[in-house]
Motif scaffolding. Structure first.
Motif, mmCIF file in Angstrom:
data_model
loop_
_atom_site.group_PDB
_atom_site.id
_atom_site.type_symbol
_atom_site.label_atom_id
_atom_site.label_comp_id
_atom_site.label_asym_id
_atom_site.label_seq_id
_atom_site.Cartn_x
_atom_site.Cartn_y
_atom_site.Cartn_z
ATOM 1 N N ARG A 1 9.249 -0.645 -9.938
ATOM 2 C CA ARG A 1 8.852 -1.987 -10.381
ATOM 3 C C ARG A 1 8.915 -3.021 -9.265
ATOM 4 N NH1 ARG A 1 5.627 -0.714 -14.122
ATOM 5 N NH2 ARG A 1 6.554 0.337 -15.914
ATOM 6 N N TRP A 2 9.618 -2.709 -8.166
ATOM 7 C CA TRP A 2 9.758 -3.664 -7.077
ATOM 8 C C TRP A 2 9.528 -2.961 -5.748
ATOM 9 C CZ3 TRP A 2 10.265 -8.762 -8.119
ATOM 10 C CH2 TRP A 2 10.673 -9.106 -9.410
ATOM 11 N N ILE A 3 8.828 -3.632 -4.849
ATOM 12 C CA ILE A 3 8.587 -3.137 -3.501
ATOM 13 C C ILE A 3 9.407 -3.979 -2.530
ATOM 14 C CG2 ILE A 3 6.859 -2.690 -1.710
ATOM 15 C CD1 ILE A 3 6.439 -1.045 -4.225
ATOM 16 N N GLN A 4 10.167 -3.320 -1.672
ATOM 17 C CA GLN A 4 10.928 -4.032 -0.640
ATOM 18 C C GLN A 4 10.092 -4.094 0.635
ATOM 19 O OE1 GLN A 4 14.824 -2.414 -0.055
ATOM 20 N NE2 GLN A 4 15.410 -2.608 -2.205
ATOM 21 N N LEU B 1 -2.200 -5.903 -5.874
ATOM 22 C CA LEU B 1 -3.588 -5.567 -6.199
ATOM 23 C C LEU B 1 -3.893 -4.130 -5.792
ATOM 24 C CD1 LEU B 1 -5.420 -8.821 -5.032
ATOM 25 C CD2 LEU B 1 -4.603 -8.244 -7.323
ATOM 26 N N PHE B 2 -3.453 -3.764 -4.593
ATOM 27 C CA PHE B 2 -3.654 -2.388 -4.146
ATOM 28 C C PHE B 2 -2.705 -2.065 -2.995
ATOM 29 C CE2 PHE B 2 -6.713 -4.924 -1.724
ATOM 30 C CZ PHE B 2 -6.535 -4.473 -0.413
ATOM 31 N N TYR C 1 1.780 2.870 8.563
ATOM 32 C CA TYR C 1 2.234 1.898 7.569
ATOM 33 C C TYR C 1 1.376 1.956 6.302
ATOM 34 C CZ TYR C 1 4.744 -0.211 11.517
ATOM 35 O OH TYR C 1 5.563 -0.423 12.581
ATOM 36 N N THR C 2 1.915 1.378 5.253
ATOM 37 C CA THR C 2 1.141 1.158 4.031
ATOM 38 C C THR C 2 1.064 -0.337 3.780
ATOM 39 O OG1 THR C 2 1.742 3.269 3.016
ATOM 40 C CG2 THR C 2 1.028 1.521 1.528
ATOM 41 N N ARG C 3 -0.131 -0.794 3.572
ATOM 42 C CA ARG C 3 -0.384 -2.218 3.313
ATOM 43 C C ARG C 3 -0.201 -2.505 1.827
ATOM 44 N NH1 ARG C 3 -6.556 -4.281 3.954
ATOM 45 N NH2 ARG C 3 -6.452 -6.269 2.815
ATOM 46 N N VAL C 4 0.556 -3.531 1.521
ATOM 47 C CA VAL C 4 0.773 -3.986 0.148
ATOM 48 C C VAL C 4 0.024 -5.304 -0.001
ATOM 49 C CG1 VAL C 4 2.475 -4.624 -1.597
ATOM 50 C CG2 VAL C 4 3.064 -2.932 0.164
ATOM 51 N N ALA D 1 -0.829 -12.678 -0.430
ATOM 52 C CA ALA D 1 -0.179 -12.239 0.806
ATOM 53 C C ALA D 1 -0.413 -10.759 1.057
ATOM 54 C CB ALA D 1 1.322 -12.524 0.738
ATOM 55 N N GLN D 2 -0.098 -10.367 2.274
ATOM 56 C CA GLN D 2 -0.178 -8.965 2.683
ATOM 57 C C GLN D 2 1.139 -8.583 3.339
ATOM 58 O OE1 GLN D 2 -3.715 -7.524 4.951
ATOM 59 N NE2 GLN D 2 -2.220 -6.986 6.521
ATOM 60 N N HIS D 3 1.663 -7.395 2.978
ATOM 61 C CA HIS D 3 2.921 -6.916 3.545
ATOM 62 C C HIS D 3 2.715 -5.492 4.037
ATOM 63 C CE1 HIS D 3 4.855 -10.325 1.482
ATOM 64 N NE2 HIS D 3 4.152 -9.967 0.425
ATOM 65 N N LEU D 4 3.527 -5.072 4.963
ATOM 66 C CA LEU D 4 3.494 -3.711 5.467
ATOM 67 C C LEU D 4 4.822 -3.030 5.160
ATOM 68 C CD1 LEU D 4 1.783 -4.182 8.960
ATOM 69 C CD2 LEU D 4 0.726 -3.430 6.812
ATOM 70 N N ILE D 5 4.738 -1.814 4.650
ATOM 71 C CA ILE D 5 5.944 -1.035 4.361
ATOM 72 C C ILE D 5 5.789 0.351 4.981
ATOM 73 C CG2 ILE D 5 6.480 -2.272 2.230
ATOM 74 C CD1 ILE D 5 5.291 0.070 0.684
#
Length: 261
Positions: A157-160, A176-177, A184-187, A192-196
């Motif tokens: 349910r949560w992405i760090q 959204l995707f 990396y994986t783009r969130v 906004a855009q995040h990388l994990i």
């Protein structure tokens, strides 16, 4: 006068459980005759009507018709004892009621208590236990729902997401995707855009499959973020998302997700 040779029916879908109960009953009550054995509730009802036993030992959980539904059809003609592996039934529905119960696997000490109770009851007509059976059925439905809910996986349910020297918690409802490359994986959210560093394969295993669909080997999309699906001039399926300006391509391997296109 107490019956010299009372009769009983045993119903359980597991043959070893029937064997065990039969053996225990022979020890605790040698005079009791087992006149029939059933593997499900339908057989139990038919055999009870054929042999008219004084007592029916019914397993609660059996395929097809369970013990509760079988008891509803035969409780007026014989005394009912339920066998159950579920303490919840016993604690909440039996302790102060007219129906007796045995917890599986059946112990001789507990069976002695049941036999003593049955001996006292045999000279009396079976009690009207319809109301208690209704309560028992309701309890069974609640327990089944609890077990089903407990069996459901706890979806992510949560992405760090790391942002500089801080950690950002991103709800999957905002995403959204997800889109991955080699490292990396783009969130992507609407704002906004995040990388994990979590891979798309790992995410796919942790996310609710009803909420996120893989539309490409490198893309997972939240289903309710999809605004529309269209075909471009090259025949490719393209997704438009709520709150995001660019389109996402659906690969041929995943085109079956949108079969009407």
């Amino acid at each position: 006068m107490t019956q010299t040779h009372p009769t009983a029916l045993i119903a359980d879908d597991e043959a070893p459980m029937r064997d065990q109960l039969r053996a225990r009953l022979h020890e605790a009550w040698p005079e009791l005759r087992i006149v029939a054995e059933a593997a499900n509730g339908v057989e139990a009802v038919a055999l009870a009507r054929e042999h008219a036993p004084d007592i029916a030992f019914l397993d609660i959980r059996m395929p097809g018709m369970g013990g509760i539904d079988a008891a509803r059809q035969i409780y007026a003609q014989c005394h009912i004892v339920f066998a159950t592996a579920y303490d919840q039934y016993a604690v909440e529905a039996f302790e102060h009621g007219a129906i007796d119960y045995l917890l599986k696997p059946v112990t001789l000490a507990r069976l002695d208590t049941t036999v003593a109770r049955l001996r006292r009851q045999l000279d009396r007509a079976p009690q009207d236990i319809g109301a208690q059976l209704a309560r028992l059925a309701q309890l069974g439905e609640q327990l089944a729902g609890q077990n089903q809910a407990a069996a459901r996986p706890a979806w992510l349910r949560w992405i760090q997401a790391q942002s500089g020297n801080s950690l950002r918690m991103v709800s999957t409802r905002e995403v959204l995707f997800f889109q991955s490359d080699d490292k990396y994986t783009r969130v992507q959210t609407a704002t906004a855009q995040h990388l994990i560093r979590k891979t798309l394969k790992e995410l796919e295993e942790e996310l609710d499959p009803d909420e996120f669909w893989r539309i490409h080997r490198s893309t997972l999309v939240r289903v309710d973020a999809i605004l529309e699906v269209r075909r471009d001039l090259r025949g490719r399926q393209m997704l438009r998302l709520h709150g995001y300006p660019d389109e996402l391509e659906v690969s041929r391997n995943h085109g079956a997700l949108f079969q009407q296109m």
